[in-house]
Design a protein around this motif. Structure first.
Motif, PDB file in Angstrom:
ATOM      1  N   ARG A  93      14.939  -6.585  -6.599  1.00  0.00           N
ATOM      2  CA  ARG A  93      14.614  -5.149  -6.563  1.00  0.00           C
ATOM      3  C   ARG A  93      13.121  -4.984  -6.741  1.00  0.00           C
ATOM      4  NH1 ARG A  93      14.361  -1.174 -11.006  1.00  0.00           N
ATOM      5  NH2 ARG A  93      15.016  -2.849 -12.390  1.00  0.00           N
ATOM      6  N   ILE A  94      12.532  -4.135  -5.907  1.00  0.00           N
ATOM      7  CA  ILE A  94      11.096  -3.882  -5.984  1.00  0.00           C
ATOM      8  C   ILE A  94      10.872  -2.382  -6.148  1.00  0.00           C
ATOM      9  CG2 ILE A  94       8.905  -3.992  -4.741  1.00  0.00           C
ATOM     10  CD1 ILE A  94      10.037  -6.503  -3.323  1.00  0.00           C
ATOM     11  N   GLU A  95      10.076  -2.028  -7.139  1.00  0.00           N
ATOM     12  CA  GLU A  95       9.673  -0.636  -7.333  1.00  0.00           C
ATOM     13  C   GLU A  95       8.162  -0.579  -7.348  1.00  0.00           C
ATOM     14  OE1 GLU A  95      11.375   1.816 -10.367  1.00  0.00           O
ATOM     15  OE2 GLU A  95      13.251   0.692 -10.347  1.00  0.00           O
ATOM     16  N   LYS A  96       7.608   0.365  -6.563  1.00  0.00           N
ATOM     17  CA  LYS A  96       6.158   0.543  -6.515  1.00  0.00           C
ATOM     18  C   LYS A  96       5.832   1.958  -6.944  1.00  0.00           C
ATOM     19  CE  LYS A  96       5.793  -2.639  -2.634  1.00  0.00           C
ATOM     20  NZ  LYS A  96       5.512  -2.766  -1.196  1.00  0.00           N
ATOM     21  N   ARG A  97       4.921   2.070  -7.888  1.00  0.00           N
ATOM     22  CA  ARG A  97       4.432   3.359  -8.359  1.00  0.00           C
ATOM     23  C   ARG A  97       2.918   3.374  -8.215  1.00  0.00           C
ATOM     24  NH1 ARG A  97       8.937   4.358  -7.665  1.00  0.00           N
ATOM     25  NH2 ARG A  97      10.584   4.684  -9.187  1.00  0.00           N
ATOM     26  N   SER A  98       2.323   4.499  -8.540  1.00  0.00           N
ATOM     27  CA  SER A  98       0.873   4.613  -8.368  1.00  0.00           C
ATOM     28  C   SER A  98       0.109   3.643  -9.264  1.00  0.00           C
ATOM     29  CB  SER A  98       0.415   6.044  -8.646  1.00  0.00           C
ATOM     30  OG  SER A  98       0.770   6.418  -9.971  1.00  0.00           O
ATOM     31  N   SER A  99       0.678   3.315 -10.421  1.00  0.00           N
ATOM     32  CA  SER A  99      -0.057   2.455 -11.355  1.00  0.00           C
ATOM     33  C   SER A  99       0.526   1.052 -11.530  1.00  0.00           C
ATOM     34  CB  SER A  99      -0.137   3.131 -12.730  1.00  0.00           C
ATOM     35  OG  SER A  99       1.168   3.340 -13.239  1.00  0.00           O
ATOM     36  N   PHE A 100       1.793   0.831 -11.128  1.00  0.00           N
ATOM     37  CA  PHE A 100       2.391  -0.482 -11.348  1.00  0.00           C
ATOM     38  C   PHE A 100       3.356  -0.860 -10.237  1.00  0.00           C
ATOM     39  CE2 PHE A 100       5.577   2.309 -13.224  1.00  0.00           C
ATOM     40  CZ  PHE A 100       6.759   1.734 -12.811  1.00  0.00           C
ATOM     41  N   ARG A 101       3.644  -2.149 -10.202  1.00  0.00           N
ATOM     42  CA  ARG A 101       4.664  -2.696  -9.301  1.00  0.00           C
ATOM     43  C   ARG A 101       5.618  -3.527 -10.135  1.00  0.00           C
ATOM     44  NH1 ARG A 101       5.888  -7.426  -6.512  1.00  0.00           N
ATOM     45  NH2 ARG A 101       6.660  -7.143  -4.376  1.00  0.00           N
ATOM     46  N   SER A 154       3.229  -5.806 -12.555  1.00  0.00           N
ATOM     47  CA  SER A 154       1.816  -5.987 -12.223  1.00  0.00           C
ATOM     48  C   SER A 154       1.187  -4.633 -11.939  1.00  0.00           C
ATOM     49  CB  SER A 154       1.654  -6.919 -11.018  1.00  0.00           C
ATOM     50  OG  SER A 154       2.338  -6.393  -9.897  1.00  0.00           O
ATOM     51  N   GLU A 155      -0.147  -4.583 -12.052  1.00  0.00           N
ATOM     52  CA  GLU A 155      -0.871  -3.356 -11.740  1.00  0.00           C
ATOM     53  C   GLU A 155      -0.942  -3.187 -10.234  1.00  0.00           C
ATOM     54  OE1 GLU A 155      -4.641  -3.690 -13.642  1.00  0.00           O
ATOM     55  OE2 GLU A 155      -3.833  -3.336 -15.644  1.00  0.00           O
ATOM     56  N   THR A 156      -0.849  -1.962  -9.761  1.00  0.00           N
ATOM     57  CA  THR A 156      -0.825  -1.706  -8.324  1.00  0.00           C
ATOM     58  C   THR A 156      -2.176  -1.962  -7.680  1.00  0.00           C
ATOM     59  OG1 THR A 156       0.913  -0.051  -8.597  1.00  0.00           O
ATOM     60  CG2 THR A 156      -0.344   0.024  -6.553  1.00  0.00           C
ATOM     61  N   LYS A 157      -3.254  -1.491  -8.306  1.00  0.00           N
ATOM     62  CA  LYS A 157      -4.565  -1.542  -7.651  1.00  0.00           C
ATOM     63  C   LYS A 157      -5.105  -2.956  -7.511  1.00  0.00           C
ATOM     64  CE  LYS A 157      -5.983   3.131  -8.799  1.00  0.00           C
ATOM     65  NZ  LYS A 157      -6.953   3.989  -9.536  1.00  0.00           N
ATOM     66  N   ASN A 158      -5.205  -3.678  -8.618  1.00  0.00           N
ATOM     67  CA  ASN A 158      -5.819  -5.009  -8.549  1.00  0.00           C
ATOM     68  C   ASN A 158      -4.801  -6.143  -8.575  1.00  0.00           C
ATOM     69  OD1 ASN A 158      -5.022  -5.067 -11.195  1.00  0.00           O
ATOM     70  ND2 ASN A 158      -7.068  -4.690 -12.031  1.00  0.00           N
TER      71      ASN A 158
END
Length: 199
Positions: A106-114, A135-139
């Motif tokens: 299962r994968i969930e992606k949000r503005s700040s995390f994955r 993990s953090e989304t941006k870096n």
């Protein structure tokens, strides 16, 4: 903490009290619902002088409790409820964990995390294993890893456990209402509502 992505917190009673044993989930809940008080504590250790009209235990929290401790969950909930209060909880079914979990991701992606979660079932120990990678989304920097052991539960086991407490027979929600589909994963959880005998 994640439930507040789906709820409109503005309608919650300001005396509502949220608990979770995970500091990360408490922080996440506070960011989504800042007007409610949250406490980092396990349900079985939680105490309050207040009685509650509703107790909502969602996100399969009851599955995290070992089978020989599960009755304590219902006893604690009964002690915290007002006489006419209701307990709602949902859980991953035995069939879900035994048959659907193995090999799912299962994968969930949000503005700040994955979040990437991988699922298996350990038949010998009769436990589902969920490995979470945050993990953090941006870096794309790793934040933390978690392994959760989730105990499968059948509706019959819930009925058996409740018979030994102060609750009436449970009302199960229709399973199709609780089918949860995420990227690469498909789950069947079951919702349940119970009332105290004196309610």
């Amino acid at each position: 903490g994640g439930i507040f992505r789906h709820w409109d917190c503005s309608h919650l009673d300001p005396l509502s009290h949220g608990i979770d044993p995970s500091s990360e989930m408490i922080a996440f809940a506070r960011s989504n619902c800042p007007q409610i008080y949250f406490e980092e504590v396990d349900l079985l250790e939680f105490n309050s002088i207040n009685k509650f009209d509703w107790i909502v235990s969602t996100g399969n929290a009851v599955n995290y409790i070992a089978p020989d401790e599960r009755r304590k969950f219902f006893e604690k909930a009964a002690d915290l409820l007002a006489p006419t209060g209701l307990l709602y909880f949902d859980f991953d079914t035995r069939r879900d964990i035994e048959e659907f979990w193995p090999g799912q991701i299962r994968i969930e992606k949000r503005s700040s995390f994955r979040l990437e979660a991988k699922y298996t079932y350990d038949k010998k120990r009769d436990v589902g294993v969920e490995k979470q990678y945050w993990s953090e989304t941006k870096n794309k920097k790793d934040i933390f890893y978690e392994t959760h052991h989730i105990y499968p539960i059948s509706p019959a086991e819930i009925v058996r456990d409740l018979k030994e407490t102060k609750f009436k027979d449970p009302i199960f929600c229709h399973p199709e209402d609780y089918k949860f589909v995420s990227d690469g994963a498909d789950f069947l959880v079951l919702g349940c509502i119970v009332r105290l005998f004196n309610g």
